[in-house]
Write a protein that holds these residues in place. Structure first.
Motif, PDB file in Angstrom:
ATOM      1  N   GLN A  10       0.828  -1.204   0.000  1.00 53.45           N
ATOM      2  CA  GLN A  10       0.000   0.000   0.000  1.00 53.45           C
ATOM      3  C   GLN A  10       0.867   1.262   0.000  1.00 53.45           C
ATOM      4  N   MET A  11       1.961   1.248   0.754  1.00 62.41           N
ATOM      5  CA  MET A  11       2.870   2.393   0.775  1.00 62.41           C
ATOM      6  C   MET A  11       3.520   2.590  -0.587  1.00 62.41           C
ATOM      7  N   ILE A  12       3.943   1.506  -1.223  1.00 61.24           N
ATOM      8  CA  ILE A  12       4.534   1.599  -2.556  1.00 61.24           C
ATOM      9  C   ILE A  12       3.502   2.099  -3.555  1.00 61.24           C
ATOM     10  N   ASP A  13       2.268   1.671  -3.393  1.00 62.22           N
ATOM     11  CA  ASP A  13       1.196   2.137  -4.272  1.00 62.22           C
ATOM     12  C   ASP A  13       0.994   3.648  -4.136  1.00 62.22           C
ATOM     13  N   TYR A  14       1.060   4.167  -2.917  1.00 64.94           N
ATOM     14  CA  TYR A  14       0.963   5.614  -2.718  1.00 64.94           C
ATOM     15  C   TYR A  14       2.127   6.338  -3.387  1.00 64.94           C
ATOM     16  N   LEU A  15       3.330   5.788  -3.266  1.00 64.28           N
ATOM     17  CA  LEU A  15       4.487   6.398  -3.921  1.00 64.28           C
ATOM     18  C   LEU A  15       4.342   6.389  -5.434  1.00 64.28           C
ATOM     19  N   VAL A  16       3.801   5.296  -5.979  1.00 60.80           N
ATOM     20  CA  VAL A  16       3.564   5.219  -7.422  1.00 60.80           C
ATOM     21  C   VAL A  16       2.579   6.305  -7.841  1.00 60.80           C
ATOM     22  N   ASN A  17       1.524   6.510  -7.064  1.00 63.68           N
ATOM     23  CA  ASN A  17       0.544   7.551  -7.388  1.00 63.68           C
ATOM     24  C   ASN A  17       1.161   8.942  -7.313  1.00 63.68           C
ATOM     25  N   ILE A  18       2.005   9.171  -6.328  1.00 62.29           N
ATOM     26  CA  ILE A  18       2.650  10.479  -6.191  1.00 62.29           C
ATOM     27  C   ILE A  18       3.585  10.740  -7.364  1.00 62.29           C
ATOM     28  N   VAL A  19       4.400   9.758  -7.730  1.00 66.41           N
ATOM     29  CA  VAL A  19       5.327   9.934  -8.852  1.00 66.41           C
ATOM     30  C   VAL A  19       4.552  10.138 -10.150  1.00 66.41           C
ATOM     31  N   SER A  20       3.447   9.412 -10.324  1.00 63.34           N
ATOM     32  CA  SER A  20       2.623   9.589 -11.521  1.00 63.34           C
ATOM     33  C   SER A  20       2.073  11.008 -11.600  1.00 63.34           C
ATOM     34  N   MET A  21       1.635  11.535 -10.475  1.00 62.91           N
ATOM     35  CA  MET A  21       1.122  12.910 -10.470  1.00 62.91           C
ATOM     36  C   MET A  21       2.229  13.916 -10.763  1.00 62.91           C
ATOM     37  N   VAL A  22       3.421  13.685 -10.240  1.00 60.67           N
ATOM     38  CA  VAL A  22       4.544  14.584 -10.511  1.00 60.67           C
ATOM     39  C   VAL A  22       4.895  14.553 -11.997  1.00 60.67           C
ATOM     40  N   VAL A  23       4.837  13.377 -12.614  1.00 64.41           N
ATOM     41  CA  VAL A  23       5.096  13.264 -14.056  1.00 64.41           C
ATOM     42  C   VAL A  23       4.047  14.063 -14.837  1.00 64.41           C
ATOM     43  N   ILE A  24       2.800  13.962 -14.444  1.00 67.78           N
ATOM     44  CA  ILE A  24       1.737  14.693 -15.139  1.00 67.78           C
ATOM     45  C   ILE A  24       1.915  16.195 -14.956  1.00 67.78           C
ATOM     46  N   VAL A  25       2.267  16.623 -13.760  1.00 67.50           N
ATOM     47  CA  VAL A  25       2.495  18.053 -13.512  1.00 67.50           C
ATOM     48  C   VAL A  25       3.660  18.559 -14.358  1.00 67.50           C
ATOM     49  N   GLN A  26       4.740  17.768 -14.443  1.00 68.44           N
ATOM     50  CA  GLN A  26       5.877  18.167 -15.272  1.00 68.44           C
ATOM     51  C   GLN A  26       5.468  18.274 -16.740  1.00 68.44           C
TER      52      GLN A  26
END
Length: 97
Positions: free
Chosen positions: A8-24
């Protein structure tokens, strides 16, 4: 239970990195079409921070992908790979290993 929490923690990190990629990606489009200006210190700082965070993840993908000219598909590949990792880890956690 511990494995499920870790997944679950890794899943949250994946979601955060995905959002950062979209923001970039969105910020890159705004910069490319001169909606926001890199002369603005806040925009430049955000752009540099996003690149510093994502470049270690995107550089190996860019090296492995063929040259596509002006279009950079590495952010999309990164998001797909992160989601595949998340799905794989959820499957492993559900199986009980």
């Amino acid at each position: 239970m511990l494995l499920y929490t870790l997944v679950q923690m890794i899943d949250y990190l994946v979601n955060i990195v995905s959002m950062v990629v979209i923001v970039q990606f969105v910020l890159g489009l705004l910069i490319a079409f001169n909606v926001v200006n890199m002369q603005n210190n806040a925009v430049a700082a955000i752009w540099k921070a996003l690149n510093a965070i994502l470049e270690p993840l995107l550089a190996p993908i860019r090296r492995m992908m063929p040259d596509t000219g002006q279009i950079d598909f590495s952010p999309m590949v990164l998001i797909v790979l992160l989601n595949l990792l998340s799905i794989l880890l959820r499957g492993v956690a559900a199986s009980g290993y």
